[in-house]
Design an enzyme around this catalytic site. Structure first.
Site, PDB file in Angstrom:
ATOM      1  N   PRO A  81      33.536  19.511  71.075  1.00 23.65           N
ATOM      2  CA  PRO A  81      32.355  20.175  71.636  1.00 23.65           C
ATOM      3  C   PRO A  81      32.693  21.541  72.214  1.00 23.65           C
ATOM      4  O   PRO A  81      33.720  21.707  72.875  1.00 23.65           O
ATOM      5  CB  PRO A  81      31.902  19.208  72.739  1.00 23.65           C
ATOM      6  CG  PRO A  81      32.404  17.882  72.298  1.00 23.65           C
ATOM      7  CD  PRO A  81      33.707  18.157  71.603  1.00 23.65           C
ATOM      8  N   CYS A  82      31.803  22.508  71.961  1.00 25.62           N
ATOM      9  CA  CYS A  82      32.089  23.884  72.373  1.00 25.62           C
ATOM     10  C   CYS A  82      31.260  24.337  73.561  1.00 25.62           C
ATOM     11  O   CYS A  82      31.413  25.455  74.028  1.00 25.62           O
ATOM     12  CB  CYS A  82      31.824  24.841  71.200  1.00 25.62           C
ATOM     13  SG  CYS A  82      30.070  24.964  70.748  1.00 25.62           S
ATOM     14  N   GLN A  83      30.361  23.463  74.069  1.00 25.23           N
ATOM     15  CA  GLN A  83      29.440  23.936  75.100  1.00 25.23           C
ATOM     16  C   GLN A  83      30.146  24.482  76.335  1.00 25.23           C
ATOM     17  O   GLN A  83      29.632  25.350  77.034  1.00 25.23           O
ATOM     18  CB  GLN A  83      28.484  22.801  75.525  1.00 25.23           C
ATOM     19  CG  GLN A  83      27.472  22.439  74.464  1.00 25.23           C
ATOM     20  CD  GLN A  83      28.002  21.370  73.519  1.00 25.23           C
ATOM     21  OE1 GLN A  83      29.205  21.166  73.380  1.00 25.23           O
ATOM     22  NE2 GLN A  83      27.095  20.690  72.851  1.00 25.23           N
ATOM     23  N   MET A  85      32.637  26.370  76.325  1.00 24.64           N
ATOM     24  CA  MET A  85      33.159  27.705  76.050  1.00 24.64           C
ATOM     25  C   MET A  85      32.110  28.649  75.472  1.00 24.64           C
ATOM     26  O   MET A  85      32.302  29.846  75.437  1.00 24.64           O
ATOM     27  CB  MET A  85      34.302  27.611  75.029  1.00 24.64           C
ATOM     28  CG  MET A  85      35.485  26.800  75.463  1.00 24.64           C
ATOM     29  SD  MET A  85      36.624  26.593  74.076  1.00 24.64           S
ATOM     30  CE  MET A  85      36.406  24.869  73.703  1.00 24.64           C
TER      31      MET A  85
END
Length: 379
Positions: A81-83, A85
């Site tokens: 998951p990138c949320q 960053m």
């Protein structure tokens, strides 16, 4: 025979995998923590064993790893998951989601596949995580943990728009080749850009459904039903999004590529007429003559980041142009912009908001296909 046997970690609903089977990559196992996403994935890819569970749980992770070893998995794709960053997120320091990369690294080390694709947002390059009592950059951590066994690609930043995808979407992708393998895995040559005009201009124009009700919708848009019928004739996913009249009216006065916050007269405002404070990319129509801006999770909301159809001028009122399609992109338009197959079997039970959210978190599968192709042609 498949060229590679794969494991997908943080699988979401399998957007990245849309073309895998067609190019010779057999994803045998996938892992996803959220039940609804795991169900979606299993419906789309019934031959893959979906393990729904938390990869941070030692039992779950070990079961996935053991099955991968047993099935001779030689390729791993991991998209944590990138949320934590993302430029569209809060980017809290030491967001727990940023630590998830360590569990992917553990799986890679224990399975020891020939090839690995690690994907995330560009911000990953400058994001720090805690490693014991030490603070390290994520790329530094990855290379420290895997550098002895794997070679890395030289350039890691890539734009989806350069590989046949009508969307900007910049990503950071590490391509790993085990050092006993005689292959060099780098990004392939770039392709010509596909603009939004190329991608969706030929689709039927749609009027939005107004939340105030059908009678009010027909009062404002007499051709609503006719346009809706034409859209559904193309695809069951090309149907009118629903919006409030006030937001629709603001967008009717907004030209292609512009934000409604810069309108002189009909602009986003509160009930008392006070202008709404917004980012310059909120309430913004997309541009026809460039690829779509990056699709985000909140792509179904007019006030979100640049997600409104470009539209066309169609009528002049008191010397001011009005613009068509004052709405967000349809699910069908998103399929095209995400480079998914137009017949990708979205489960009928999945609702609009869920589909839009998982699309906004996905990596365009045509980008993955091109990257994988650069490796597969060597095998």
């Amino acid at each position: 025979m498949p060229k590679l046997k794969g494991l997908s970690l943080f699988a979401n609903v399998g957007i990245a995998e849309a073309y895998m089977e067609s190019i010779g990559v057999d994803i045998l196992i996938a892992n996803e923590i959220e039940v609804e996403r795991a169900r979606f994935y299993q419906d789309v890819y019934p031959k893959t064993h979906m393990v729904c569970g938390d990869i941070t749980d030692d039992v779950v992770r070990t079961n996935v790893i053991n099955e991968a070893i047993e099935k001779n998995v030689d390729f791993i794709i991991a998209t944590p998951p990138c949320q934590g960053m993302s430029e569209a997120g809060l980017r809290l320091e030491f967001d727990p989601r940023n630590q998830l990369i360590s569990y992917a690294i553990d799986a890679i080390k224990r399975i020891n596949p020939r090839f690995v694709l690690l994907e995330n947002v560009p911000k990953q390059l400058t994001t720090k995580i805690l490693c014991g009592n030490e603070v390290v950059l994520i790329p530094e951590y990855i290379k420290r943990e895997l550098g002895e066994e794997y070679r890395f690609n030289e350039q890691t930043l890539i734009m989806a728009k350069d590989y046949g995808v009508p969307q900007l979407r910049e990503r950071n992708i590490f391509l790993l080749v085990r050092k006993d393998q005689p292959y060099i895995w780098e990004f392939p040559e770039k392709k010509p850009e596909i603009t939004l005009r190329d991608a969706i201009e030929n689709l039927p124009s749609l009027d939005p459904y107004l939340r105030e009700g059908l009678e009010f919708t027909l009062e404002k848009f007499p051709n609503y039903e006719k346009k809706k019928e034409a859209g559904l004739a193309v695809s069951k996913w090309h149907y009118p999004p629903a919006h409030s009249w006030k937001q629709v009216e603001w967008m009717m006065h907004t030209p292609s590529g512009k934000s409604a916050i810069y309108n002189e007269r009909c602009y986003p405002q509160k009930e008392d007429g006070t202008p709404v404070k917004a980012h310059h990319n909120h309430y913004r129509r997309l541009k026809w003559d460039m690829p779509c801006r990056t699709i985000t999770q909140n792509n179904g909301v007019i006030s979100s980041l640049a997600c409104v159809h470009p539209g066309h001028p169609y009528k002049s009122v008191e010397g001011e142009e009005l613009y068509s399609d004052p709405r967000v992109l349809t699910i069908y338009e998103l399929l095209i912009i995400m480079s998914l197959p137009l017949d990708w079997p979205i489960p009928d039970w999945a609702n609009d908001s869920f589909i839009r959210k998982v699309f906004g978190e996905g990596i365009p599968p045509k980008l993955v296909k091109e990257i994988m192709g650069a490796l597969l042609k060597q095998l």
